[in-house]
Design a protein around this motif. Structure first.
Motif, mmCIF file in Angstrom:
data_model
loop_
_atom_site.group_PDB
_atom_site.id
_atom_site.type_symbol
_atom_site.label_atom_id
_atom_site.label_comp_id
_atom_site.label_asym_id
_atom_site.label_seq_id
_atom_site.Cartn_x
_atom_site.Cartn_y
_atom_site.Cartn_z
ATOM 1 N N ALA A 255 0.834 -1.187 0.012
ATOM 2 C CA ALA A 255 -0.035 -0.035 0.235
ATOM 3 C C ALA A 255 0.782 1.248 0.114
ATOM 4 O O ALA A 255 2.098 1.094 0.132
ATOM 5 N N VAL A 256 0.209 2.198 -0.012
ATOM 6 C CA VAL A 256 0.937 3.670 0.184
ATOM 7 C C VAL A 256 0.703 3.866 1.428
ATOM 8 O O VAL A 256 -0.546 4.038 2.036
ATOM 9 N N TYR A 257 1.563 4.104 2.376
ATOM 10 C CA TYR A 257 1.565 4.514 3.778
ATOM 11 C C TYR A 257 1.645 5.911 3.955
ATOM 12 O O TYR A 257 2.743 6.597 3.457
ATOM 13 N N TYR A 258 0.918 6.537 4.876
ATOM 14 C CA TYR A 258 0.637 7.934 5.072
ATOM 15 C C TYR A 258 0.797 8.200 6.579
ATOM 16 O O TYR A 258 0.206 7.491 7.557
ATOM 17 N N CYS A 259 1.575 9.294 6.689
ATOM 18 C CA CYS A 259 1.841 9.675 8.212
ATOM 19 C C CYS A 259 0.738 10.581 8.499
ATOM 20 O O CYS A 259 0.217 11.717 7.471
ATOM 21 N N ASN A 260 0.261 10.871 9.752
ATOM 22 C CA ASN A 260 -1.040 11.852 10.091
ATOM 23 C C ASN A 260 -0.686 12.297 11.564
ATOM 24 O O ASN A 260 -0.308 11.825 12.457
ATOM 25 N N ALA A 261 -1.348 13.640 11.381
ATOM 26 C CA ALA A 261 -1.158 14.410 12.801
ATOM 27 C C ALA A 261 -2.501 14.637 13.137
ATOM 28 O O ALA A 261 -3.264 14.990 12.310
ATOM 29 N N GLY A 262 -2.557 14.156 14.316
ATOM 30 C CA GLY A 262 -4.101 14.540 14.977
ATOM 31 C C GLY A 262 -5.128 13.298 14.771
ATOM 32 O O GLY A 262 -6.125 13.650 15.034
ATOM 33 N N THR A 263 -4.542 12.258 14.675
ATOM 34 C CA THR A 263 -5.331 10.776 14.671
ATOM 35 C C THR A 263 -6.293 10.715 15.868
ATOM 36 O O THR A 263 -5.849 11.064 16.752
ATOM 37 N N ASN A 264 -7.569 10.482 15.369
ATOM 38 C CA ASN A 264 -8.626 10.193 16.447
ATOM 39 C C ASN A 264 -8.580 8.789 16.655
ATOM 40 O O ASN A 264 -8.904 8.064 15.972
ATOM 41 N N VAL A 265 -8.091 8.321 17.869
ATOM 42 C CA VAL A 265 -7.789 7.061 18.136
ATOM 43 C C VAL A 265 -9.213 6.352 18.497
ATOM 44 O O VAL A 265 -9.210 5.147 18.243
ATOM 45 N N ALA A 266 -10.145 7.210 18.856
ATOM 46 C CA ALA A 266 -11.411 6.658 19.225
ATOM 47 C C ALA A 266 -12.230 6.106 18.225
ATOM 48 O O ALA A 266 -12.916 5.032 17.682
ATOM 49 N N THR A 267 -12.255 6.982 16.840
ATOM 50 C CA THR A 267 -12.915 6.672 15.732
ATOM 51 C C THR A 267 -11.785 6.268 14.599
ATOM 52 O O THR A 267 -12.161 5.512 13.544
ATOM 53 N N ARG A 268 -10.509 6.119 14.856
ATOM 54 C CA ARG A 268 -9.491 5.714 14.116
ATOM 55 C C ARG A 268 -9.588 6.443 12.719
ATOM 56 O O ARG A 268 -9.671 5.693 11.745
ATOM 57 N N THR A 269 -9.735 7.536 12.821
ATOM 58 C CA THR A 269 -9.633 8.488 11.584
ATOM 59 C C THR A 269 -8.690 9.375 11.630
ATOM 60 O O THR A 269 -8.094 9.645 12.811
ATOM 61 N N GLY A 270 -8.301 10.061 10.390
ATOM 62 C CA GLY A 270 -7.123 10.878 10.492
ATOM 63 C C GLY A 270 -7.392 12.376 10.715
ATOM 64 O O GLY A 270 -8.640 13.011 10.640
ATOM 65 N N GLY A 271 -6.375 13.162 11.228
ATOM 66 C CA GLY A 271 -6.573 14.483 11.539
ATOM 67 C C GLY A 271 -6.242 15.205 10.359
ATOM 68 O O GLY A 271 -6.520 14.626 9.389
ATOM 69 N N ASP A 272 -6.135 16.717 10.617
ATOM 70 C CA ASP A 272 -5.967 17.481 9.364
ATOM 71 C C ASP A 272 -4.631 17.399 8.462
ATOM 72 O O ASP A 272 -4.909 17.669 7.224
ATOM 73 N N TYR A 273 -3.953 16.650 9.066
ATOM 74 C CA TYR A 273 -2.508 17.001 8.295
ATOM 75 C C TYR A 273 -1.892 15.655 7.752
ATOM 76 O O TYR A 273 -2.062 14.592 8.866
ATOM 77 N N TRP A 274 -1.484 15.574 6.702
ATOM 78 C CA TRP A 274 -1.083 14.327 6.030
ATOM 79 C C TRP A 274 0.218 14.450 5.236
ATOM 80 O O TRP A 274 0.460 15.644 4.724
#
Length: 121
Positions: A92-111
Motif C-alpha cells: 500500500a501507500v503509507y501515510y503519516c498523520n497528525a491529530g489522529t482520532n484513536v476513538a474513531t480511528r480517523t485521520g486528523g487534518d495533516y497528512w
C-alpha cells in the motif's frame, strides 16, 4: 500548520522488514496524537497504528498487531513504523498523520505525501 514528510518505503520480500519514518515541521509535534494509515489499490485508506503524544499508549489494526510497532521521538519531531513479517497484503501507500482520532480511528487534518510499500510473494 504541520508539514509531514515520510521516507523508508520500498520493495521487500514476504517475511521481510521495513522501517518507515515521518519527520514533522511546523507547530509543536509533541502535542499531537500521531498515526499511520495506508491505502491499497482500489481500496479506501485505512488506519494502521497510532501513538499518543507522550508515547504512553499505542493502537493497532488487528491484522498488524504483533508485527508492526509504532514509536515516536518528540525531540526529533519524528514518527516511526517498524514493520516485520510483512505479507503481500501489507502492500500500500503509507501515510503519516497528525491529530489522529484513536476513538474513531480517523485521520486528523495533516497528512504526509505518502510512501509506497510493496511486498512481493
Amino acid at each position: 500548520q504541520v508539514q509531514l514528510v515520510e521516507s523508508g518505503g520500498g520493495l521487500v520480500q514476504a517475511g521481510g522488514s521495513l522501517r518507515l519514518s515521518c519527520v514533522a515541521s511546523g507547530r509543536t509535534f509533541s502535542t499531537d496524537t500521531m498515526g499511520w494509515f495506508r491505502q491499497a489499490p482500489g481500496k479506501e485508506r485505512e488506519f494502521v497504528a497510532a501513538i499518543t503524544r507522550t508515547g504512553s499508549r499505542t493502537y493497532y489494526l488487528d491484522s498488524v498487531r504483533g508485527r508492526f510497532t509504532i514509536s515516536r521521538d518528540n525531540a526529533k519531531n519524528a514518527l516511526y513504523l517498524q514493520m516485520n513479517r510483512m505479507t503481500p497484503e501489507d502492500t500500500a501507500v503509507y501515510y503519516c498523520n497528525a491529530g489522529t482520532n484513536v476513538a474513531t480511528r480517523t485521520g486528523g487534518d495533516y497528512w504526509g505525501q505518502g510512501t509506497q510499500v510493496t511486498v512481493s510473494s
